[in-house]
Motif scaffolding. Structure first.
Motif, PDB file in Angstrom:
ATOM      1  N   LYS A 269     -15.355   8.447  -1.761  1.00 27.45           N
ATOM      2  CA  LYS A 269     -15.367   8.956  -0.385  1.00 27.45           C
ATOM      3  C   LYS A 269     -14.432  10.150  -0.297  1.00 27.45           C
TER       4      LYS A 269
ATOM      5  N   TRP B  68      -8.813  14.677   7.414  1.00 29.06           N
ATOM      6  CA  TRP B  68      -8.054  13.988   8.470  1.00 29.06           C
ATOM      7  C   TRP B  68      -7.581  15.017   9.505  1.00 29.06           C
TER       8      TRP B  68
ATOM      9  N   TRP C  80       0.837  -1.205   0.000  1.00 26.71           N
ATOM     10  CA  TRP C  80       0.000   0.000   0.000  1.00 26.71           C
ATOM     11  C   TRP C  80       0.872   1.256   0.000  1.00 26.71           C
TER      12      TRP C  80
ATOM     13  N   LYS D 135     -17.413   1.307  -5.922  1.00 30.47           N
ATOM     14  CA  LYS D 135     -18.521   1.065  -4.989  1.00 30.47           C
ATOM     15  C   LYS D 135     -19.030   2.362  -4.360  1.00 30.47           C
TER      16      LYS D 135
ATOM     17  N   ASP E 287      -6.454   7.432  -5.333  1.00 32.47           N
ATOM     18  CA  ASP E 287      -6.745   8.488  -4.348  1.00 32.47           C
ATOM     19  C   ASP E 287      -5.933   9.726  -4.687  1.00 32.47           C
TER      20      ASP E 287
ATOM     21  N   PRO F 102       0.245  11.078   4.105  1.00 32.95           N
ATOM     22  CA  PRO F 102      -1.190  10.765   4.150  1.00 32.95           C
ATOM     23  C   PRO F 102      -1.461   9.323   4.552  1.00 32.95           C
ATOM     24  N   MET F 103      -0.875   8.929   5.686  1.00 28.37           N
ATOM     25  CA  MET F 103      -1.080   7.556   6.157  1.00 28.37           C
ATOM     26  C   MET F 103      -1.265   7.537   7.672  1.00 28.37           C
ATOM     27  N   TRP F 104      -1.975   6.503   8.135  1.00 24.39           N
ATOM     28  CA  TRP F 104      -2.270   6.365   9.569  1.00 24.39           C
ATOM     29  C   TRP F 104      -0.993   6.410  10.396  1.00 24.39           C
ATOM     30  N   GLU F 105       0.091   5.869   9.833  1.00 23.36           N
ATOM     31  CA  GLU F 105       1.328   5.683  10.592  1.00 23.36           C
ATOM     32  C   GLU F 105       2.053   6.992  10.905  1.00 23.36           C
TER      33      GLU F 105
ATOM     34  N   ARG G  89     -13.651   5.120  -5.950  1.00 27.74           N
ATOM     35  CA  ARG G  89     -13.993   3.703  -5.845  1.00 27.74           C
ATOM     36  C   ARG G  89     -15.280   3.422  -6.614  1.00 27.74           C
TER      37      ARG G  89
ATOM     38  N   ASN H 247     -11.073   9.116  -2.103  1.00 25.78           N
ATOM     39  CA  ASN H 247     -10.911   7.736  -2.575  1.00 25.78           C
ATOM     40  C   ASN H 247     -11.872   7.560  -3.746  1.00 25.78           C
TER      41      ASN H 247
HETATM   42  P1  M7G Z   1      -8.856   2.604   1.793  1.00 27.02           P
HETATM   43  O1  M7G Z   1      -8.110   2.849   0.534  1.00 27.02           O
HETATM   44  O2  M7G Z   1      -8.824   3.699   2.798  1.00 27.02           O
HETATM   45  O3  M7G Z   1     -10.402   2.332   1.484  1.00 27.02           O
HETATM   46  O4  M7G Z   1      -8.337   1.306   2.504  1.00 27.02           O
HETATM   47  P2  M7G Z   1     -11.162   1.269   0.548  1.00 27.02           P
HETATM   48  O5  M7G Z   1     -11.402   0.083   1.419  1.00 27.02           O
HETATM   49  O6  M7G Z   1     -12.426   1.943   0.177  1.00 27.02           O
HETATM   50  O7  M7G Z   1     -10.312   0.976  -0.642  1.00 27.02           O
HETATM   51  C1  M7G Z   1      -8.084   0.085   1.821  1.00 27.02           C
HETATM   52  C2  M7G Z   1      -6.898  -0.613   2.415  1.00 27.02           C
HETATM   53  O8  M7G Z   1      -5.710   0.135   2.120  1.00 27.02           O
HETATM   54  C3  M7G Z   1      -6.882  -0.738   3.927  1.00 27.02           C
HETATM   55  O9  M7G Z   1      -7.610  -1.839   4.374  1.00 27.02           O
HETATM   56  C4  M7G Z   1      -5.400  -0.892   4.193  1.00 27.02           C
HETATM   57  O10 M7G Z   1      -4.975  -2.211   3.905  1.00 27.02           O
HETATM   58  C5  M7G Z   1      -4.786   0.040   3.185  1.00 27.02           C
HETATM   59  N1  M7G Z   1      -4.579   1.373   3.767  1.00 27.02           N
HETATM   60  C6  M7G Z   1      -5.368   2.465   3.656  1.00 27.02           C
HETATM   61  N2  M7G Z   1      -4.837   3.483   4.355  1.00 27.02           N
HETATM   62  C7  M7G Z   1      -5.386   4.815   4.462  1.00 27.02           C
HETATM   63  C8  M7G Z   1      -3.678   3.049   4.919  1.00 27.02           C
HETATM   64  C9  M7G Z   1      -2.684   3.672   5.744  1.00 27.02           C
HETATM   65  O11 M7G Z   1      -2.767   4.848   6.106  1.00 27.02           O
HETATM   66  N3  M7G Z   1      -1.636   2.888   6.090  1.00 27.02           N
HETATM   67  C10 M7G Z   1      -1.531   1.575   5.703  1.00 27.02           C
HETATM   68  N4  M7G Z   1      -0.494   0.869   6.113  1.00 27.02           N
HETATM   69  N5  M7G Z   1      -2.451   0.978   4.923  1.00 27.02           N
HETATM   70  C11 M7G Z   1      -3.519   1.701   4.540  1.00 27.02           C
END
Ligand code: M7G
Length: 182
Positions: A127, A131, A22, A124, A56, A66-69, A122, A120
């Motif tokens: 979104k 944040w 990712w 489906k 995205d 732009p990540m949770w970490e 998608r 995002n």
């Molecule tokens: P998404 O892209 O936010 O939404 O998350 P979606 O389900 O509508 O596609 C999909 C997947 O991307 C998550 O389940 C994670 O595996 C991965 N992912 C998304 N985000 C925002 C992060 C992030 O910030 N860090 C990590 N490590 N993985 C993420």
């Protein structure tokens, strides 16, 4: 004369390539810190509604990934708007309003809590999310949510929810629990 923004912002692009992790699919496009810099970039890139499903765009303060970490995101969460079956021109309008909400620092005192925003794309349902940092700062988080809802011109009866990233990360079903709603 260029018009400076309160912060420097970076635009990121994510393209879903299942062969990569990712984080490796996430690329920074460029950073800007003036109004003119923003429009030059915005007018140059593909509109969100024309991106392939799985992509995205993220706009974050310079230095925040732009990540949770990222340390600033870790204790935070997001105001999430599910666009569902919105027409392409409305998707683009919602995203532009979100970008202007971010760079315009519409939240004054709460501005410090705002980290960035994500769309995002998608199949489906698209979104958009804002944040923030520390999800425990209820008053600030609520003000940001109200401000965001206002710039999108969402009807008062349409509720939007705030989820903590810690909940999103560990969710088992399709939805993380809602910490706040406005
Ligand atoms: P998404 O892209 O936010 O939404 O998350 P979606 O389900 O509508 O596609 C999909 C997947 O991307 C998550 O389940 C994670 O595996 C991965 N992912 C998304 N985000 C925002 C992060 C992030 O910030 N860090 C990590 N490590 N993985 C993420």
């Amino acid at each position: 004369i260029k018009h400076p923004l309160q912060n420097k912002w970076a635009l990121w692009f994510f393209k879903n390539d299942k062969a990569k992790s990712w984080a490796d699919n996430l690329r920074i496009i460029t950073a800007f810190d003036t109004v003119e810099g923003f429009w030059a970039l915005f007018n140059h890139i593909q509109s969100a509604s024309k991106l392939q499903s799985g992509c995205d765009y993220s706009l974050f303060k310079d230095g925040i990934k732009p990540m949770w970490e990222d340390g600033k995101n870790k204790p935070g969460g997001r105001w999430l708007v599910n666009l569902g079956r919105t027409k392409p021109q409305d998707v683009d309008r919602f995203w532009l309003e979100s970008l202007l909400f971010l760079i315009g620092e519409s939240c004054d005192d709460e501005g410090e809590l705002v980290n960035g925003g994500v769309i995002n794309v998608r199949g489906k349902g698209n979104k958009i999310a804002i944040w923030t940092g520390n999800y425990k700062k209820e008053e600030g988080i609520l003000k940001i949510g109200k401000g965001f809802k206002e710039v999108l011109h969402l009807p008062a009866k349409t509720l939007i929810s705030y989820e903590a990233h810690a909940d999103t990360m560990s969710k088992t079903g399709s939805m993380a629990k809602s910490r706040y709603s406005v």
